[in-house]
Design a protein around this motif. Structure first.
Motif, short mmCIF file in Angstrom:
data_model
loop_
_atom_site.label_atom_id
_atom_site.label_comp_id
_atom_site.label_asym_id
_atom_site.label_seq_id
_atom_site.Cartn_x
_atom_site.Cartn_y
_atom_site.Cartn_z
N UNK A 75 1.04 -1.23 -0.32
CA UNK A 75 -0.25 0.02 0.51
C UNK A 75 0.55 1.02 0.47
N UNK A 76 1.58 1.32 0.90
CA UNK A 76 2.73 2.24 1.12
C UNK A 76 3.83 2.66 -0.21
N UNK A 77 4.20 1.83 -1.59
CA UNK A 77 4.31 1.50 -2.30
C UNK A 77 3.47 2.09 -3.74
N UNK A 78 2.07 1.62 -3.13
CA UNK A 78 1.43 2.31 -4.44
C UNK A 78 0.95 3.65 -4.46
N UNK A 79 0.63 4.31 -2.78
CA UNK A 79 0.47 5.01 -2.76
C UNK A 79 1.23 6.47 -2.69
N UNK A 80 3.17 5.98 -2.99
CA UNK A 80 3.77 6.83 -3.42
C UNK A 80 3.93 7.10 -4.87
N UNK A 81 3.63 5.95 -5.40
CA UNK A 81 3.69 5.65 -6.80
C UNK A 81 2.26 6.58 -7.45
N UNK A 82 1.35 6.68 -7.21
CA UNK A 82 0.51 7.60 -7.22
C UNK A 82 0.51 8.98 -7.63
N UNK A 83 1.17 9.45 -5.82
CA UNK A 83 1.31 10.64 -5.47
C UNK A 83 2.96 10.95 -6.54
N UNK A 84 3.54 10.31 -7.27
CA UNK A 84 4.37 11.04 -7.85
C UNK A 84 4.33 10.52 -9.30
N UNK A 85 3.29 10.24 -9.55
CA UNK A 85 2.79 9.25 -10.98
C UNK A 85 3.39 10.61 -12.59
N UNK A 86 3.29 11.99 -12.57
CA UNK A 86 3.50 12.70 -13.60
C UNK A 86 5.21 12.16 -13.53
N UNK A 87 6.20 12.05 -12.77
CA UNK A 87 7.48 11.58 -12.62
C UNK A 87 7.81 9.98 -13.36
N UNK A 88 6.96 8.98 -13.03
CA UNK A 88 6.65 7.81 -13.47
C UNK A 88 6.94 7.45 -14.90
N UNK A 89 5.46 8.05 -15.87
CA UNK A 89 5.47 7.99 -16.70
C UNK A 89 6.51 9.13 -17.91
N UNK A 90 7.15 9.68 -17.49
CA UNK A 90 7.83 10.88 -18.55
C UNK A 90 8.86 9.96 -20.13
N UNK A 91 9.39 8.64 -18.79
CA UNK A 91 10.26 7.78 -19.56
C UNK A 91 9.48 7.60 -20.61
N UNK A 92 8.98 5.94 -20.02
CA UNK A 92 7.45 5.64 -20.53
C UNK A 92 7.22 6.24 -21.96
N UNK A 93 6.32 7.30 -21.74
CA UNK A 93 5.95 8.51 -22.81
C UNK A 93 7.06 8.58 -23.86
N UNK A 94 8.21 8.84 -23.41
CA UNK A 94 8.78 9.42 -24.46
C UNK A 94 9.41 7.76 -25.19
N UNK A 95 9.79 6.83 -24.56
CA UNK A 95 10.41 5.13 -25.20
C UNK A 95 8.68 5.37 -26.34
N UNK A 96 7.64 5.77 -25.79
CA UNK A 96 6.90 4.70 -26.29
C UNK A 96 5.89 6.12 -27.50
#
Length: 230
Positions: free
Chosen positions: A31-52
């Motif tokens: 639950x802690x990892x999912x909460x942190x992932x949701x909070x910083x989701x704008x950062x974690x998707x940058x590289x996958x979006x660029x690659x795609x």
């Protein structure tokens, strides 16, 4: 004082098994990892979006002009795909407006495997250097899988959800609609769950062997598993 000695002995003997300790740690970390992932989701998707986006614009330049990272009305990140597919629409006054299709994909739908893998790594007993190495390798593999899912979703939207002009442009680019649908299902249903589980299993063989009491992948009876859980 003597009456409490058996009770203390029983409490001392109630040690949690490695399996139960791992399950409790996973229940705390996930639950802690999912909460942190949701909070910083704008950062974690940058590289996958660029690659795609880079893959789409490079492989099918007649379809995709550019890709950018945006946000929807709810503040969730989106991948906005600017295509080269021109469409026309008649307005209320009878005037014809022409523009280019720009569908949006939600990359978080393909990224929940990242907090799942991190939670499993943090719950696994191991030294910190090995843990951080696993998490770095997991990021690379999961972001590649996420980019695949995002790109397949974008192509699926163009082929099946953006009107006849887009469907015709996809066909003209030599893309098979059935293959696009298959890639979409694979990237949406299979990769987000299989990649983190397979990575964790492959990288933590000694721990799994300690839990099961037998070499990793070797079939056996249920006695070893019951001993690990007891």
């Amino acid at each position: 004082m003597d009456a409490h000695v058996p009770q203390r002995a029983r409490l001392a003997g109630m040690k949690l098994s490695p399996l139960k300790r791992f399950l409790l740690a996973a229940l705390a970390w996930l639950p802690a990892c999912f909460a942190l992932w949701w909070w910083v989701s704008g950062l974690t998707v940058k590289l996958p979006v660029w690659l795609a986006g880079h893959a789409l614009a490079t492989l099918w330049p007649d379809l995709v002009a550019s890709v950018s990272l945006g946000f929807d009305n709810g503040g969730m990140p989106t991948m906005d795909v600017l295509t080269r597919i021109a469409v026309s629409e008649v307005g209320p006054g009878g005037q014809v407006a022409t523009g280019y299709l720009e569908p949006s994909v939600h990359p978080l739908l393909y990224g929940y495997s990242l907090p799942l893998f991190f939670g499993l790594c943090l719950a696994t007993p191991q030294d910190e250097e090995r843990r951080w190495g696993q998490m770095a390798l997991g990021c690379l593999a999961i972001w590649l899988a996420q980019a695949f899912g995002i790109a397949a979703d974008a192509l699926k939207l163009l082929a099946l959800g953006s009107g006849p002009e887009a469907a015709a442009a996809v066909q003209a680019a030599g893309l098979n609609v059935n293959l696009i649908a298959l890639c979409y299902q694979f990237g949406y249903l299979i990769l987000p769950t299989v990649v983190p589980a397979a990575l964790w299993l492959a990288l933590n063989r000694p721990f799994i062997e300690a839990l099961t009491g037998r070499p990793f992948g070797e079939p056996g009876g249920g006695s070893a598993g019951r001993n690990a859980a007891s």
